[in-house]
Design an enzyme around this catalytic site. Structure first.
Site, PDB file in Angstrom:
ATOM      1  N   SER A 158      42.745  96.633  35.557  1.00  0.00           N
ATOM      2  CA  SER A 158      43.273  97.091  36.853  1.00  0.00           C
ATOM      3  C   SER A 158      42.188  97.255  37.913  1.00  0.00           C
ATOM      4  CB  SER A 158      44.040  98.412  36.678  1.00  0.00           C
ATOM      5  OG  SER A 158      45.095  98.266  35.760  1.00  0.00           O
ATOM      6  N   GLU A 183      42.810  83.106  37.968  1.00  0.00           N
ATOM      7  CA  GLU A 183      42.533  84.468  37.506  1.00  0.00           C
ATOM      8  C   GLU A 183      42.841  84.574  36.015  1.00  0.00           C
ATOM      9  OE1 GLU A 183      44.421  88.956  38.070  1.00  0.00           O
ATOM     10  OE2 GLU A 183      45.043  87.336  39.395  1.00  0.00           O
ATOM     11  N   LYS A 236      25.043 100.216  33.943  1.00  0.00           N
ATOM     12  CA  LYS A 236      24.963  99.756  32.555  1.00  0.00           C
ATOM     13  C   LYS A 236      26.256  99.096  32.070  1.00  0.00           C
ATOM     14  CE  LYS A 236      21.754 100.369  30.499  1.00  0.00           C
ATOM     15  NZ  LYS A 236      20.549  99.499  30.379  1.00  0.00           N
ATOM     16  N   LYS A 248      19.297  95.805  41.477  1.00  0.00           N
ATOM     17  CA  LYS A 248      19.164  96.087  40.049  1.00  0.00           C
ATOM     18  C   LYS A 248      20.136  95.219  39.242  1.00  0.00           C
ATOM     19  CE  LYS A 248      19.337  99.939  36.732  1.00  0.00           C
ATOM     20  NZ  LYS A 248      19.582 101.393  36.594  1.00  0.00           N
ATOM     21  N   LEU A 251      39.992 100.708  48.942  1.00  0.00           N
ATOM     22  CA  LEU A 251      40.509 100.548  50.296  1.00  0.00           C
ATOM     23  C   LEU A 251      41.809 101.325  50.479  1.00  0.00           C
ATOM     24  CD1 LEU A 251      39.972  96.687  50.602  1.00  0.00           C
ATOM     25  CD2 LEU A 251      38.483  98.480  51.515  1.00  0.00           C
ATOM     26  N   CYS A 309      70.139  94.272  43.314  1.00  0.00           N
ATOM     27  CA  CYS A 309      70.467  93.778  41.978  1.00  0.00           C
ATOM     28  C   CYS A 309      71.271  94.815  41.192  1.00  0.00           C
ATOM     29  CB  CYS A 309      69.191  93.347  41.254  1.00  0.00           C
ATOM     30  SG  CYS A 309      69.495  92.314  39.801  1.00  0.00           S
ATOM     31  N   PHE A 310      70.670  95.473  40.209  1.00  0.00           N
ATOM     32  CA  PHE A 310      71.368  96.508  39.454  1.00  0.00           C
ATOM     33  C   PHE A 310      71.852  97.622  40.382  1.00  0.00           C
ATOM     34  CE2 PHE A 310      71.079  99.819  35.859  1.00  0.00           C
ATOM     35  CZ  PHE A 310      72.325  99.460  35.358  1.00  0.00           C
ATOM     36  N   GLY A 311      71.092  97.884  41.453  1.00  0.00           N
ATOM     37  CA  GLY A 311      71.496  98.886  42.433  1.00  0.00           C
ATOM     38  C   GLY A 311      72.792  98.511  43.127  1.00  0.00           C
ATOM     39  N   HIS A 351      66.858  89.593  45.253  1.00  0.00           N
ATOM     40  CA  HIS A 351      65.669  90.432  45.438  1.00  0.00           C
ATOM     41  C   HIS A 351      64.956  90.017  46.732  1.00  0.00           C
ATOM     42  CE1 HIS A 351      65.401  92.532  41.492  1.00  0.00           C
ATOM     43  NE2 HIS A 351      66.147  91.509  41.105  1.00  0.00           N
ATOM     44  N   GLU A 373      62.782  91.486  48.392  1.00  0.00           N
ATOM     45  CA  GLU A 373      61.371  91.889  48.434  1.00  0.00           C
ATOM     46  C   GLU A 373      60.425  90.759  48.048  1.00  0.00           C
ATOM     47  OE1 GLU A 373      62.867  93.484  44.348  1.00  0.00           O
ATOM     48  OE2 GLU A 373      63.671  92.997  46.344  1.00  0.00           O
TER      49      GLU A 373
END
Length: 531
Positions: A14, A139, A188, A222, A240, A376-378, A506, A508
């Site tokens: 993360s 990634e 380290k 270093k 941020l 959706c489920f909502g 969806h 979003e």
């Protein structure tokens, strides 16, 4: 010749590899280059579709129906490039493909091994469809040192011999922990992480140092000395306030400049004015709004990552700071918590847990005229609530919640009657209608006015739909959206409510900071009206 850039992570998970990769892609785009982003996940699941959000966060759905890691959402929001099946893969898919090939005799009697068969499959995924772009940014999920990630690290090491090292760059994202007692950052863990990569045969070319404190020049020098990386390529990656600051911060700290120098590219300075405008807008929000999100995964905000970002985008469009109040759908005092919000969202999800709390939230929004968005489920539960509490059909339920209900107002998709659907297997549980589809809205509906169109296209991910046998019941709902020529009800509105909308899709997934989704813009605008 296409250039390949690989992002790995060290010390802890993360760390924001996805944001870093997306930010670099945005900066390279702004310099005029064509980019493609890919994600490799080392877990053995075929995809995250059947994984608990607490295990993996949100399942992002691409336009072609691929269930993928949430980082693909970042890729799309930062670059505006649609991702698809060719941009996401898991160890489960890799091993399944190799074993399928072995059963079909593709290896002509060879002993099938991790090297070369698994690593070749990984390399094929990375290099596929790369000829039309300047950069492939890939990634690698997980953390260096994880045993399941070894074949993937070996594969990206081998890439440097397949396309020549001068066309490959390795970026390692690592953590510099701040030890409060010593009042200093520690290097380290980064040194050990890089040594682990070196043991595998990968020398990082750039190190991104994640830290909650400023990283001094002495510390960067270093790290440069101990990790064999040029000082200018040890780059600070600070915490941020907003992820949309990341492209500007990474550019100011020299990331895209060092990438161009590494590959010997003479490129113009990036045109980052759009990103500057977004960040300026964030600093000048003159209103504030509290939106309640009622769900069962609220202890992990990544489970609703695209939803959060869509609200941020809509807030920017309305010059409004969005405060999210997370409401556990299993809580006992849901109504009391809802008194503090100006808008209510019940997002997508699966399963019985927390359903009663979501129904309470929907009822509260309906009775108190609070702007409501069911996704959706909502949306399905909004139909159940209306049939129960408005129509008085107390046995009304979803077949997902109660398979034995005598009034299944929500029923499972019958894939046999609708063979055209892009359905994907999810364990032994059934099928999923997943991907982007057209939806026709009724003229003069609130939703058609929101979109300024009766024909829209959105992304779906669901297994249950409104039972056609109940569409003529007088529940106070209008069924105002339907799948083109397929008969599914995809959107609802409440007749006597100022703003009560449910959608099967969806929205979003298609919102971005440069183009906020109209449904969220209108939801926030209406929620402001009661603030």
């Amino acid at each position: 010749m296409t250039k390949f850039i690989f992002f790995t992570g060290g010390v802890v998970s993360s760390l924001g590899k996805g944001i870093a990769a997306s930010s670099l892609a945005a900066c390279l785009q702004a310099r005029g280059f064509k980019v493609k982003l890919k994600k490799i996940d080392p877990y053995l699941n075929i995809n995250p579709g059947s994984m608990s959000p607490y295990e993996h966060g949100e399942v992002f759905v691409t336009h072609d129906g691929t269930e993928a890691d949430l980082d693909l959402g970042h890729y799309e929001r930062f670059t505006g490039i649609q991702t698809d099946k060719s941009d996401s893969i898991s160890a489960g898919q890799i091993y399944s493909s190799v074993l399928k090939n072995e059963r079909e005799g593709a290896y002509l009697g060879e002993t099938v091994q991790v090297i070369p068969h698994i690593t070749d499959e990984i390399k094929n995924f990375i290099t596929k469809d790369s000829g039309s772009v300047d950069f492939v940014i890939c990634e690698i999920g997980g953390t260096v040192g994880d045993i399941e990630g070894l074949p993937f690290l070996e594969a990206i090491r081998q890439i440097s011999t397949k396309v020549e090292k001068r066309n490959v760059l390795y970026v390692h994202v690592t953590l510099l922990p701040f030890i409060a007692a010593a009042k200093e950052l520690k290097t380290k863990p980064t040194q050990h992480s890089v040594k682990e990569l070196l043991r595998i045969g990968i020398q990082p070319d750039i190190i991104l140092c994640r830290s909650s404190m400023p990283v001094s020049k002495e510390i960067r020098n270093k790290i440069s000395m101990f990790c064999n990386v040029m000082p200018d390529r040890v780059i600070e990656a600070p915490d941020l306030a907003s992820i949309y600051q990341a492209p500007l911060v990474y550019h100011n700290n020299g990331l895209d400049e060092e990438v161009c120098k590494y590959f010997g590219l003479n490129a113009p300075e990036p045109e980052l004015d759009p990103w500057k405008k977004i960040n300026e807008s964030m600093q000048n929000l003159d209103k504030s709004l509290t939106i309640g999100i009622v769900g069962k995964y609220v202890n992990l905000s990544d489970a609703y990552k695209s939803l959060i970002e869509a609200l941020v985008h809509a807030g920017l469009e309305n010059k409004t700071h969005i405060n999210i109040k997370w409401i556990d759908s299993e809580a006992k005092d849901i109504n009391n918590q809802l008194e503090e919000v100006q808008g209510i969202i019940v997002p997508g999800g699966f399963g019985v847990r927390g359903v009663d709390g979501k129904l309470k939230a929907i009822k509260y929004a309906r009775e108190n005229l609070v702007p409501f968005l069911g996704i959706c489920f909502g949306m399905q539960l909004a139909v159940v609530e209306a049939f129960k509490n408005v129509l008085g059909l107390k046995s009304a339920n979803s077949a997902e919640i109660d398979p034995q209900t005598s009034d299944p107002v929500i029923c499972v998709i019958d894939e046999l009657q609708n063979p055209k659907h892009n359905v994907s297997q999810i364990g032994t549980a059934g099928v999923m209608r997943s991907g982007e589809y057209d939806c026709i809205l009724e003229e003069n509906s609130k939703l058609s006015k929101v979109y300024n169109s009766i024909m829209i296209s959105e992304r779906y991910r669901y297994r249950y739909t409104i039972n056609k046998a109940y569409l003529n019941k007088k529940s106070g709902l209008r069924f105002i959206g339907s799948a083109n020529n397929e008969g599914f009800v995809d959107a609802i509105e409440h007749e006597s409510h100022p703003w009560f909308i449910g959608v099967q899709f969806h929205p979003e997934f298609k919102s971005s900071p440069f183009k906020a989704h109209p449904l969220f813009i209108d939801f926030v605008r209406n929620a402001l009206s009661i603030n």
